[in-house]
Motif scaffolding. Structure first.
Motif, mmCIF file in Angstrom:
data_model
loop_
_atom_site.group_PDB
_atom_site.id
_atom_site.type_symbol
_atom_site.label_atom_id
_atom_site.label_comp_id
_atom_site.label_asym_id
_atom_site.label_seq_id
_atom_site.Cartn_x
_atom_site.Cartn_y
_atom_site.Cartn_z
ATOM 1 N N LEU A 138 0.829 -1.204 0.000
ATOM 2 C CA LEU A 138 0.000 0.000 0.000
ATOM 3 C C LEU A 138 0.863 1.254 0.000
ATOM 4 O O LEU A 138 0.575 2.224 -0.717
ATOM 5 C CB LEU A 138 -0.923 -0.002 1.221
ATOM 6 C CG LEU A 138 -2.292 -0.662 1.052
ATOM 7 C CD1 LEU A 138 -2.961 -0.828 2.410
ATOM 8 C CD2 LEU A 138 -3.173 0.148 0.118
ATOM 9 N N ARG A 139 1.922 1.247 0.818
ATOM 10 C CA ARG A 139 2.810 2.420 0.864
ATOM 11 C C ARG A 139 3.501 2.653 -0.474
ATOM 12 O O ARG A 139 3.815 3.793 -0.830
ATOM 13 C CB ARG A 139 3.866 2.231 1.963
ATOM 14 C CG ARG A 139 3.313 2.269 3.379
ATOM 15 C CD ARG A 139 4.435 2.329 4.401
ATOM 16 N NE ARG A 139 3.938 2.184 5.743
ATOM 17 C CZ ARG A 139 3.928 1.031 6.416
ATOM 18 N NH1 ARG A 139 4.413 -0.063 5.850
ATOM 19 N NH2 ARG A 139 3.449 0.966 7.647
ATOM 20 N N ARG A 140 3.764 1.560 -1.192
ATOM 21 C CA ARG A 140 4.422 1.686 -2.500
ATOM 22 C C ARG A 140 3.405 1.885 -3.625
ATOM 23 O O ARG A 140 3.777 1.908 -4.799
ATOM 24 C CB ARG A 140 5.274 0.441 -2.782
ATOM 25 C CG ARG A 140 6.432 0.265 -1.799
ATOM 26 C CD ARG A 140 7.415 -0.772 -2.299
ATOM 27 N NE ARG A 140 6.814 -2.098 -2.388
ATOM 28 C CZ ARG A 140 6.826 -3.009 -1.418
ATOM 29 N NH1 ARG A 140 7.409 -2.705 -0.255
ATOM 30 N NH2 ARG A 140 6.274 -4.193 -1.581
ATOM 31 N N ALA A 141 2.127 2.016 -3.228
ATOM 32 C CA ALA A 141 1.043 2.233 -4.200
ATOM 33 C C ALA A 141 0.965 1.117 -5.233
ATOM 34 O O ALA A 141 0.636 1.347 -6.398
ATOM 35 C CB ALA A 141 1.206 3.585 -4.881
ATOM 36 N N ARG A 142 1.246 -0.112 -4.787
ATOM 37 C CA ARG A 142 1.155 -1.256 -5.693
ATOM 38 C C ARG A 142 -0.297 -1.704 -5.820
ATOM 39 O O ARG A 142 -1.076 -1.637 -4.855
ATOM 40 C CB ARG A 142 2.011 -2.415 -5.190
ATOM 41 C CG ARG A 142 3.518 -2.166 -5.281
ATOM 42 C CD ARG A 142 4.289 -3.444 -5.050
ATOM 43 N NE ARG A 142 3.924 -4.463 -6.053
ATOM 44 C CZ ARG A 142 4.331 -5.733 -5.980
ATOM 45 N NH1 ARG A 142 5.071 -6.138 -4.965
ATOM 46 N NH2 ARG A 142 3.957 -6.585 -6.916
ATOM 47 N N ALA A 143 -0.662 -2.183 -6.980
ATOM 48 C CA ALA A 143 -2.024 -2.663 -7.212
ATOM 49 C C ALA A 143 -2.261 -3.946 -6.417
ATOM 50 O O ALA A 143 -1.324 -4.694 -6.121
ATOM 51 C CB ALA A 143 -2.232 -2.937 -8.697
#
Length: 315
Positions: free
Chosen positions: A227-232
């Motif tokens: 989530l922090r890395r904005a991964r899907a």
């Protein structure tokens, strides 16, 4: 000048200590500043050591320590009992609370000052309903009413630690507004139109809520990194832990494709409290330029990963 017996009158002690006679008499009457003797006329006499004691008392009172606490400190010879350390620590905690309250009030005033005139009345009502600094007790009560009944206290405490945001010590006006809205959300009267609790809370006799929420907490922590890395959303350890929590809490059901399909459908139909999590993220504020992953955001990410996986298998 000191009298021939080496003792001072109350006036002499007051003059050397830079206080009034009334102050010396006040401390003496309360046992803080014992007199050495009385003159033939009944006047108080003090030895030179009383001056050091008087100066210590003045210093302690300058720290706003109450008289009973000052008595315990000056009677604690050489600080052997740690009374002074405890008193200073207590004053620091109290002062920290006062400063936090002032910072919240300042941010609240800026919030009202900076908003359009047409919004000021509503914002005043919102922030006026919240103490400064704010209490998280209403948020904890909200969750205790939402969580499964008969859930062990330790499991409840562990979940509340994740779900209830700690108000910042030095908030921005936006954080004050978000917390006020969060407070209004959890304290608004129930009109009977609210949707029921999640289906998982109404499981059968073998349901173990503590197992479910312990597993969910672990899954949320695993999902926080992507989530922090904005991964899907995607399959992996976090999703497996998420599904395992539901399987283990329901009497040890097997994690099969059919179980995942049913779980995805059941969770998709659960009631949502998205405003709570959105406001919580605003209260916490960004870290390193990215939103702090809340349990709600982690749950949505994991459910999306589960839904995508089930859909891919059905294709």
């Amino acid at each position: 000048m000191t009298a021939s017996d080496g003792l001072w009158s109350i006036g002499e002690l007051a003059e050397r200590g830079g206080v009034t006679v009334k102050t010396v008499r006040f401390y003496s009457d309360r046992g803080l500043l014992p007199e050495r003797s009385r003159s033939a006329g009944g006047h108080r006499r003090y030895d030179p050591g009383a001056l050091d004691r008087l100066r210590l008392i003045r210093s302690l009172r300058a720290l706003d320590l109450p008289v009973p606490q000052v008595r315990r400190i000056v009677d604690d010879e050489a600080g052997a009992g740690g009374v002074l350390e405890d008193a200073v620590a207590g004053q620091l905690r109290q002062l920290g609370g006062h400063m936090a309250a002032l910072r919240w009030r300042e941010a609240g005033l800026r919030l009202v000052q900076e908003c359009p005139p047409s919004e000021r009345a509503d914002r005043l009502r919102l922030i006026g309903a919240v103490a400064a600094p704010p209490s998280t007790a209403p948020l904890a009560r909200f969750w205790r009413g939402w969580l499964p009944p008969r859930m062990p206290a330790r499991a409840v405490a562990a979940f509340l630690e994740q779900a209830v945001p700690v108000p910042p010590d030095d908030p921005t006006p936006a954080q004050v507004l978000a917390f006020a809205r969060l407070h209004a959300l959890v304290t608004r009267p129930c009109d009977g139109s609210a949707r029921p609790q999640p289906a998982a809370h109404r499981s059968g006799p073998g349901f173990r809520p503590e197992v479910l929420y312990a597993g969910l907490g672990e899954a949320y922590e695993l999902a926080a990194a992507p989530l922090r890395r904005a991964r899907a959303p995607h399959p992996g350890e976090a999703l497996d832990c998420f599904v395992a929590a539901y399987a283990a809490s329901a009497g040890g059901a097997r994690d099969t494709p059919e179980f995942r399909r049913q779980l995805a459908g059941r969770l998709a139909a659960d009631p949502r409290i998205d405003p709570y999590w959105a406001l919580t993220a605003e209260v916490l504020g960004p870290r390193e330029g990215l939103p702090v992953p809340t349990p709600g955001a982690a749950h949505d990410w994991l459910l999306a990963a589960l839904t995508d996986e089930v859909a891919a298998r059905a294709a």
